[in-house]
Design an enzyme around this catalytic site. Structure first.
Site, short mmCIF file in Angstrom:
data_model
loop_
_atom_site.label_atom_id
_atom_site.label_comp_id
_atom_site.label_asym_id
_atom_site.label_seq_id
_atom_site.Cartn_x
_atom_site.Cartn_y
_atom_site.Cartn_z
N GLN A 184 61.15 59.70 19.15
CA GLN A 184 62.38 59.51 19.93
C GLN A 184 63.37 60.65 19.72
O GLN A 184 64.30 60.82 20.52
CB GLN A 184 63.05 58.17 19.58
CG GLN A 184 62.26 56.95 20.02
CD GLN A 184 62.95 55.66 19.65
OE1 GLN A 184 62.76 55.14 18.54
NE2 GLN A 184 63.77 55.14 20.53
N CYS A 193 66.19 49.31 23.46
CA CYS A 193 65.60 50.56 22.96
C CYS A 193 66.61 51.69 23.19
O CYS A 193 67.18 51.80 24.28
CB CYS A 193 64.31 50.86 23.73
SG CYS A 193 63.49 52.37 23.18
N LEU A 194 66.80 52.50 22.16
CA LEU A 194 67.76 53.60 22.28
C LEU A 194 67.28 54.64 23.30
O LEU A 194 68.09 55.41 23.80
CB LEU A 194 67.97 54.25 20.90
CG LEU A 194 68.52 53.29 19.83
CD1 LEU A 194 68.54 53.97 18.46
CD2 LEU A 194 69.91 52.78 20.21
N HIS A 227 57.60 47.16 17.87
CA HIS A 227 58.28 47.98 18.89
C HIS A 227 58.21 49.46 18.49
O HIS A 227 57.87 50.32 19.31
CB HIS A 227 59.73 47.50 19.02
CG HIS A 227 60.61 48.32 19.89
ND1 HIS A 227 61.18 47.84 21.05
CD2 HIS A 227 61.05 49.60 19.78
CE1 HIS A 227 61.91 48.79 21.61
NE2 HIS A 227 61.86 49.87 20.85
N GLU A 228 58.52 49.74 17.22
CA GLU A 228 58.53 51.15 16.76
C GLU A 228 57.12 51.72 16.71
O GLU A 228 56.91 52.90 17.04
CB GLU A 228 59.20 51.25 15.38
CG GLU A 228 60.65 50.80 15.31
CD GLU A 228 61.55 51.43 16.35
OE1 GLU A 228 61.27 52.56 16.78
OE2 GLU A 228 62.53 50.78 16.76
N GLY A 258 66.23 50.52 14.44
CA GLY A 258 64.97 51.21 14.18
C GLY A 258 64.93 52.50 14.97
O GLY A 258 65.71 52.69 15.92
N HIS A 281 56.04 53.01 19.94
CA HIS A 281 56.54 54.38 20.22
C HIS A 281 55.55 55.43 19.71
O HIS A 281 55.36 56.47 20.34
CB HIS A 281 57.88 54.62 19.51
CG HIS A 281 59.08 54.11 20.25
ND1 HIS A 281 59.45 54.56 21.50
CD2 HIS A 281 60.04 53.22 19.90
CE1 HIS A 281 60.56 53.95 21.88
NE2 HIS A 281 60.94 53.13 20.93
#
Ligand code: K1U
Ligand code: ZN
Length: 168
Positions: A51, A94-95, A136-137, A46, A140
């Protein structure tokens, strides 16, 4: 299509609240294409636009396994219209917080409303990894990272570790 740089903690841009999208047009689709390519290259499952430094309420996702055909998903202006009372834990990553994994407890099922790649309104139920990833996304989009769900000590340790790895 182009790869974009993924911001990592403690970049303050990751804490901003993303703005709603006004129109799903070719410019937005080009951003979503870049995000998808960036997510596949990372690799991740994702990615939220913030991000890559674009504070718009846009998410891409692909939950297909490596041995399955790609299944890209696009969420514009997503809203959670229902959350289950039941919660479940998942070891998240998480990236933007590379190489840190920890357990977060979230509602096990949610109902979503969003615009798709064509700008059509969609309602969808999510559970399992889909429910974990979309929540989660969507965090963000509100400037919240999964480490914000952890203790202050764990959060500070995670940021320190990412900064140290970046400096090395
Ligand atoms: O940075 C992100 O928001 C993407 C993140 C999504 C996510 C993962 C796990 C739980 C919740 C949300 C990632 O993709 S981290 C990398 C990852 O999970 C993964 C990478 C390659 C293969 C399988 C998973
Ligand atoms: Zn993330």
């Amino acid at each position: 299509m182009a790869l974009r740089e993924i911001l990592t903690v403690p970049n303050p841009l990751l804490k901003q609240v993303s703005k709603p999208v006004e129109a799903v047009d070719d410019e937005l689709r080009a951003l979503m294409d870049d995000m998808l390519e960036t997510m596949y290259a990372a690799p991740g499952i994702g990615l939220a636009a913030v991000q890559v430094g674009v504070p718009k309420r846009v998410i891409v996702m692909d939950l297909a396994r490596q041995d399955e055909p790609k299944q890209p998903r696009y969420y514009v202006n997503p809203e959670i219209v229902w959350r289950s009372e039941e919660t479940s834990p998942y070891e998240e990553g998480c990236l933007s917080v590379p190489d840190i994994f920890d357990e977060v407890e979230r509602p096990a099922q949610v109902k979503l409303r969003y615009l798709n790649y064509q700008g059509e309104r969609v309602e969808e139920d999510a559970d399992g990894l889909f429910a974990v990833c979309i929540q989660h996304e969507m965090d963000h989009l509100d400037g919240v990272l999964f480490i914000d769900h952890l203790s202050r000590l764990k959060r500070e340790q995670a940021i320190k570790k990412v900064k140290k790895a970046k400096a090395a």
